[in-house]
Write a protein that holds these residues in place. Sequence first.
Motif, PDB file in Angstrom:
ATOM      1  N   GLY A  43     -43.799   0.011  28.063  1.00 32.88           N
ATOM      2  CA  GLY A  43     -42.186  -0.318  28.248  1.00 32.88           C
ATOM      3  C   GLY A  43     -41.489   1.558  27.793  1.00 32.88           C
ATOM      4  O   GLY A  43     -40.510   1.638  27.564  1.00 32.88           O
ATOM      5  N   HIS A  44     -42.252   2.464  27.839  1.00 31.20           N
ATOM      6  CA  HIS A  44     -41.805   3.987  27.367  1.00 31.20           C
ATOM      7  C   HIS A  44     -41.744   4.604  29.082  1.00 31.20           C
ATOM      8  O   HIS A  44     -41.927   4.376  29.947  1.00 31.20           O
ATOM      9  CB  HIS A  44     -42.697   4.971  26.370  1.00 31.20           C
ATOM     10  CG  HIS A  44     -42.646   4.305  25.797  1.00 31.20           C
ATOM     11  ND1 HIS A  44     -43.168   3.084  24.770  1.00 31.20           N
ATOM     12  CD2 HIS A  44     -42.250   5.163  24.501  1.00 31.20           C
ATOM     13  CE1 HIS A  44     -43.036   3.471  23.851  1.00 31.20           C
ATOM     14  NE2 HIS A  44     -41.971   4.847  22.973  1.00 31.20           N
ATOM     15  N   CYS A  45     -40.259   5.098  28.840  1.00 31.88           N
ATOM     16  CA  CYS A  45     -39.822   5.450  30.340  1.00 31.88           C
ATOM     17  C   CYS A  45     -41.263   6.800  30.769  1.00 31.88           C
ATOM     18  O   CYS A  45     -41.253   7.619  30.250  1.00 31.88           O
ATOM     19  CB  CYS A  45     -38.984   6.546  30.967  1.00 31.88           C
ATOM     20  SG  CYS A  45     -38.109   7.310  32.182  1.00 31.88           S
ATOM     21  N   ALA A  46     -41.745   6.631  32.190  1.00 33.51           N
ATOM     22  CA  ALA A  46     -42.786   7.191  32.298  1.00 33.51           C
ATOM     23  C   ALA A  46     -41.879   8.801  33.418  1.00 33.51           C
ATOM     24  O   ALA A  46     -43.040   9.690  33.830  1.00 33.51           O
ATOM     25  CB  ALA A  46     -43.227   7.156  33.876  1.00 33.51           C
ATOM     26  N   LEU A  47     -41.026   9.075  32.810  1.00 32.50           N
ATOM     27  CA  LEU A  47     -40.382  10.520  33.478  1.00 32.50           C
ATOM     28  C   LEU A  47     -39.418  10.862  31.997  1.00 32.50           C
ATOM     29  O   LEU A  47     -39.912  12.475  31.709  1.00 32.50           O
ATOM     30  CB  LEU A  47     -38.625   9.947  34.583  1.00 32.50           C
ATOM     31  CG  LEU A  47     -38.328  11.127  34.961  1.00 32.50           C
ATOM     32  CD1 LEU A  47     -39.695  12.426  35.874  1.00 32.50           C
ATOM     33  CD2 LEU A  47     -37.389  11.045  35.601  1.00 32.50           C
ATOM     34  N   PRO A  51     -39.246   5.879  24.437  1.00 30.80           N
ATOM     35  CA  PRO A  51     -38.879   4.434  24.476  1.00 30.80           C
ATOM     36  C   PRO A  51     -37.732   4.267  25.831  1.00 30.80           C
ATOM     37  O   PRO A  51     -35.731   5.035  25.473  1.00 30.80           O
ATOM     38  CB  PRO A  51     -38.479   4.044  23.127  1.00 30.80           C
ATOM     39  CG  PRO A  51     -39.458   4.925  22.260  1.00 30.80           C
ATOM     40  CD  PRO A  51     -38.820   6.195  22.939  1.00 30.80           C
ATOM     41  N   ILE A  52     -37.235   3.175  26.193  1.00 28.78           N
ATOM     42  CA  ILE A  52     -35.980   3.067  26.975  1.00 28.78           C
ATOM     43  C   ILE A  52     -35.132   1.925  25.886  1.00 28.78           C
ATOM     44  O   ILE A  52     -35.554   1.293  25.357  1.00 28.78           O
ATOM     45  CB  ILE A  52     -36.228   2.007  27.985  1.00 28.78           C
ATOM     46  CG1 ILE A  52     -37.949   2.340  29.240  1.00 28.78           C
ATOM     47  CG2 ILE A  52     -35.321   1.730  28.841  1.00 28.78           C
ATOM     48  CD1 ILE A  52     -37.827   1.763  30.330  1.00 28.78           C
ATOM     49  N   ASP A  53     -34.024   3.071  25.965  1.00 29.68           N
ATOM     50  CA  ASP A  53     -32.653   2.089  25.386  1.00 29.68           C
ATOM     51  C   ASP A  53     -32.820   0.342  25.614  1.00 29.68           C
ATOM     52  O   ASP A  53     -32.617   0.380  26.295  1.00 29.68           O
ATOM     53  CB  ASP A  53     -31.409   2.751  25.313  1.00 29.68           C
ATOM     54  CG  ASP A  53     -30.374   3.217  24.567  1.00 29.68           C
ATOM     55  OD1 ASP A  53     -31.195   1.538  24.051  1.00 29.68           O
ATOM     56  OD2 ASP A  53     -29.605   2.717  25.090  1.00 29.68           O
ATOM     57  N   PRO A  54     -33.133  -0.630  24.500  1.00 30.88           N
ATOM     58  CA  PRO A  54     -32.902  -2.126  24.309  1.00 30.88           C
ATOM     59  C   PRO A  54     -31.270  -2.206  24.910  1.00 30.88           C
ATOM     60  O   PRO A  54     -31.548  -3.138  25.996  1.00 30.88           O
ATOM     61  CB  PRO A  54     -32.662  -2.385  23.307  1.00 30.88           C
ATOM     62  CG  PRO A  54     -33.782  -1.074  22.439  1.00 30.88           C
ATOM     63  CD  PRO A  54     -33.058  -0.096  22.837  1.00 30.88           C
ATOM     64  N   HIS A  65     -45.136   1.738  37.974  1.00 29.73           N
ATOM     65  CA  HIS A  65     -44.289   2.291  36.664  1.00 29.73           C
ATOM     66  C   HIS A  65     -43.251   2.473  36.287  1.00 29.73           C
ATOM     67  O   HIS A  65     -42.233   2.156  37.263  1.00 29.73           O
ATOM     68  CB  HIS A  65     -44.144   4.113  37.196  1.00 29.73           C
ATOM     69  CG  HIS A  65     -45.921   4.372  37.145  1.00 29.73           C
ATOM     70  ND1 HIS A  65     -46.235   5.117  38.583  1.00 29.73           N
ATOM     71  CD2 HIS A  65     -47.011   5.455  36.265  1.00 29.73           C
ATOM     72  CE1 HIS A  65     -47.440   5.524  38.684  1.00 29.73           C
ATOM     73  NE2 HIS A  65     -48.040   5.884  37.635  1.00 29.73           N
ATOM     74  N   ILE A  66     -42.887   2.692  35.084  1.00 24.60           N
ATOM     75  CA  ILE A  66     -41.719   1.665  34.430  1.00 24.60           C
ATOM     76  C   ILE A  66     -40.489   3.487  34.548  1.00 24.60           C
ATOM     77  O   ILE A  66     -40.616   3.852  33.291  1.00 24.60           O
ATOM     78  CB  ILE A  66     -41.617   0.904  33.104  1.00 24.60           C
ATOM     79  CG1 ILE A  66     -42.762  -0.290  33.487  1.00 24.60           C
ATOM     80  CG2 ILE A  66     -40.889   0.314  32.762  1.00 24.60           C
ATOM     81  CD1 ILE A  66     -43.318  -0.897  32.153  1.00 24.60           C
TER      82      ILE A  66
END
Length: 319
Positions: A43-47, A51-54, A65-66
């Motif tokens: 759930g974390h950005c691979a770039l 953590p990706i903002d909800p 990849h997310i």
Amino acid sequence: MTRKSKQPGGHNPLTYAETKRLKSSGYGTQSTRLTTVSQLPFGHCALNISPIDPTGDAVATPSGHIYSREAIVQYLLTKNGELKKRRGEYERLRLEVENRRVEWEEGERRRTQDRFVRKDQGAMSSALVLRNDDNDATTTPAVQGGPRQLPPGTTGQNSLKQVSYWLATSQPQHARGGRGAPSSGDFDYESEIGALPPAPPERPPSPMSGEPLKLKQLIPLHLVREGMEGGRNGDGGGTGRILCAVSHKTITTQPTIVIKNTGQVMLKSVYEELAKPEMRCPVTAKKFREKDVLELIKGKSGFAASGKVVAKKYNPTLT
């Protein structure tokens, strides 16, 4: 201290205790165990590794990849601008080589024409013998008696070279560059093209997999988090971890899939049990095909079962 040459593996110049002491100074292969903090959770950005903002928009690439949509779009825009500049520079260098090739071919054509004209005129003049300048301008064929005179501007060495083909000076010269190279050796097109930098790709590479990536290949994801409406803690007191859209189990290191045409993220075990038999999404009841299922890159932890947990750095040694 015992003799090192008599120990097992006597070629090693250092004992185990000495090697262990030198590990701190960078001697030999360095290895360390990675903890959960060093791994990228699901759930974390691979770039940007955050953590990706909800409230943001999560997307996945064909490699599984997310990413955060904002981060991956900014990456693609930046890389497309860089590739455009590289393509312009490559085309400029390629055009210079093509122009030099055209100039060389034009000069070669002119040189060939001049050689043909000189050879033709030389054959005509060699068939005639010029008499003394005091006489009138009458000429006789060279085959009719008397000593043969050479054409003006021709030395005896050049005349001998034309008829004595067995001499070393009369042998054909090897063209530089091998088969297909120019006869004069002044310009080698294949070498000029080979000296150019490699042509830039048409599309920017994916940050993780390196495969060409287009904006339209991004797959929107519908992530269910703890503490959000529909999760286990609707009052907002959750940890923000990603949940399975069907079973609402926390996703950590389990195999996970996404259905492309619905964007629903679920555990692979739940998919095999509930969605695959009828090929229908359990959340939206929308039908899908086998090619619409993409397996996402699972999260990692400090346990060995989750994947690679040991990092190594190879340094030169005395052996």
